[in-house]
Design a protein around this motif. Structure first.
Motif, short mmCIF file in Angstrom:
data_model
loop_
_atom_site.label_atom_id
_atom_site.label_comp_id
_atom_site.label_asym_id
_atom_site.label_seq_id
_atom_site.Cartn_x
_atom_site.Cartn_y
_atom_site.Cartn_z
N GLU A 68 0.84 -1.20 0.00
CA GLU A 68 0.00 0.00 0.00
C GLU A 68 0.88 1.26 0.00
O GLU A 68 0.64 2.21 -0.76
CB GLU A 68 -0.91 -0.01 1.22
CG GLU A 68 -1.86 1.18 1.31
CD GLU A 68 -2.69 1.13 2.58
OE1 GLU A 68 -3.91 1.30 2.50
OE2 GLU A 68 -2.10 0.92 3.68
N GLN A 69 1.89 1.27 0.84
CA GLN A 69 2.77 2.43 0.94
C GLN A 69 3.56 2.67 -0.34
O GLN A 69 3.71 3.82 -0.79
CB GLN A 69 3.71 2.26 2.13
CG GLN A 69 3.03 2.37 3.48
CD GLN A 69 3.90 1.91 4.63
OE1 GLN A 69 5.11 1.68 4.46
NE2 GLN A 69 3.31 1.75 5.80
N VAL A 70 4.05 1.60 -0.96
CA VAL A 70 4.87 1.81 -2.15
C VAL A 70 4.01 2.20 -3.35
O VAL A 70 4.43 3.00 -4.19
CB VAL A 70 5.75 0.58 -2.45
CG1 VAL A 70 5.00 -0.53 -3.18
CG2 VAL A 70 6.98 0.99 -3.26
N PHE A 71 2.78 1.68 -3.45
CA PHE A 71 1.88 2.13 -4.51
C PHE A 71 1.57 3.61 -4.36
O PHE A 71 1.50 4.36 -5.35
CB PHE A 71 0.58 1.32 -4.49
CG PHE A 71 0.68 -0.05 -5.11
CD1 PHE A 71 1.78 -0.44 -5.86
CD2 PHE A 71 -0.35 -0.97 -4.95
CE1 PHE A 71 1.87 -1.71 -6.43
CE2 PHE A 71 -0.28 -2.23 -5.52
CZ PHE A 71 0.82 -2.60 -6.26
N ALA A 72 1.38 4.06 -3.12
CA ALA A 72 1.12 5.47 -2.87
C ALA A 72 2.33 6.32 -3.26
O ALA A 72 2.19 7.39 -3.87
CB ALA A 72 0.77 5.68 -1.40
N ALA A 73 3.53 5.84 -2.94
CA ALA A 73 4.75 6.57 -3.29
C ALA A 73 4.93 6.66 -4.79
O ALA A 73 5.34 7.70 -5.33
CB ALA A 73 5.96 5.91 -2.63
N MET A 74 4.62 5.57 -5.50
CA MET A 74 4.72 5.59 -6.96
C MET A 74 3.79 6.64 -7.56
O MET A 74 4.17 7.40 -8.46
CB MET A 74 4.39 4.21 -7.52
CG MET A 74 5.45 3.16 -7.29
SD MET A 74 4.86 1.48 -7.67
CE MET A 74 4.38 1.66 -9.39
N ALA A 75 2.55 6.68 -7.07
CA ALA A 75 1.56 7.60 -7.63
C ALA A 75 1.90 9.05 -7.34
O ALA A 75 1.54 9.95 -8.12
CB ALA A 75 0.18 7.26 -7.10
N SER A 76 2.60 9.29 -6.23
CA SER A 76 2.97 10.66 -5.88
C SER A 76 4.29 11.10 -6.51
O SER A 76 4.73 12.23 -6.33
CB SER A 76 3.04 10.81 -4.36
OG SER A 76 4.06 10.00 -3.82
N GLY A 77 4.93 10.18 -7.23
CA GLY A 77 6.19 10.50 -7.90
C GLY A 77 7.42 10.36 -7.03
O GLY A 77 8.51 10.78 -7.43
#
Length: 321
Positions: A23-32
């Motif tokens: 969940e955290q890494v998907f969020a980081a990917m989407a935020s650049g």
């Protein structure tokens, strides 16, 4: 350098920790704040194996590294080993020195299951009651266990090209105290959530097998040419991906992009829904689909989590390198 052997990982990392890391890494990917490197995946011309590398850098979590490995289709029969074999290497992003070597087999199973589980949590209807499984192999059991934690499911249905493998799904359903029913693909219309987890190169689940309001997590397509669902279903659905670049080149969307039934601009990152920059599902009738291609940052996220746990619990092997 820290070494975490494969045999130690099962006692260190569970579904909860895996879910949180993904969940955290998907969020980081989407935020650049995190990005994947181009994937290398090749047939090596020996043992019918596919071998490659997936890597990336997560600036939010300061995680840098790669997973090396692939698919040896004759392992189980010939060597008594699982067909997917991999190892994760983590590096210090400040110096480039190797930080850790981690067994990647169980991690791959856990992170793949966590990815579909994240998509179910954020995209499936809240009142989902029936979960359908297309595929019943080794990874399907991980998928189903993780998925069952995301909704109050009341029934599991399943289809597999080789029906003799369906007891794998029945076993997991029984663990959860749920009934299981083997169905034809047409019977998948009963499902509110469907997970496809096969290694197919021809579509099996088509649009007319799916009811309005269903969420589908496509987890088996990670190579050029693979395909689990029909382009008619991709065209009908609101599509979310772990990474759009992989989705359109080697994921489930590659075929819909090729025939023009879906455009790259139509696909969104699931991390946008996690970050609340995209609303995700817009109605109870909308068909949503997650194209889970499997990105290197997923492997790095769970590997980093298991290294921290191994150090904390005194299990990590430390060597000079």
């Amino acid at each position: 350098m820290i070494i975490v052997p494969e045999k130690e990982i099962g006692a260190l990392l569970g579904r909860k920790e895996s879910y949180e890391a993904i969940e955290q890494v998907f969020a980081a990917m989407a935020s650049g704040n995190a990005y994947n490197f181009p994937v290398v995946r090749e047939a090596i011309g020996h043992a019918d194996a596919l071998y490659g590398f997936k890597g990336g850098f997560d600036q939010a979590g300061m995680t840098l590294g790669l997973k090396a490995g692939g698919y040896w289709p004759n392992n189980l029969e010939t060597h008594g080993l699982i067909n997917h074999q991999s190892t994760v290497f983590l590096f210090d992003p400040d110096t480039g020195r190797v930080k850790a070597v981690v067994g990647g087999n169980l991690l791959t199973a856990l992170r793949t299951a966590a990815a579909s589980s994240v998509s179910i949590n954020y995209l499936a209807r809240k009142d989902a009651k029936v979960i359908g499984m297309v595929g019943a192999g080794h990874q399907a059991k991980f998928q189903l266990r993780a998925a069952l934690e995301q909704r109050n499911f009341e029934k599991v249905i399943g289809w597999n090209l080789h029906p003799e493998m369906l007891p794998n799904l029945e076993e997991v359903a029984a663990e959860a105290g749920l009934p299981f029913e083997a169905v034809e693909l047409s019977g998948m219309t009963e499902a509110d959530v469907i997970i496809t987890i096969t290694s197919s190169f021809a579509p099996t689940l088509m649009s007319d097998h799916v009811s309005d309001g269903t969420h589908i997590a496509c987890m088996g397509t990670d190579t050029i040419g693979k395909q689990e669902v029909g382009v008619d279903l991709i065209a009908r659905a609101s599509v979310f991906a772990d990474e759009i670049a992989q989705s359109i080149t080697l994921g489930e969307c590659q075929h819909a992009i090729a025939n023009g039934s879906k455009a790259e601009a139509d696909i969104r990152q699931v991390g946008e829904v996690i970050n609340s920059t995209h609303q995700g599902r817009t109605s109870d009738d909308e068909v949503t689909l997650f194209d889970g291609t499997g990105v290197g940052l997923q492997d790095l996220a769970v590997a980093s989590a298991v290294v921290d746990l191994a150090v904390e619990q005194g299990i990590a092997i430390k060597v000079d390198f």
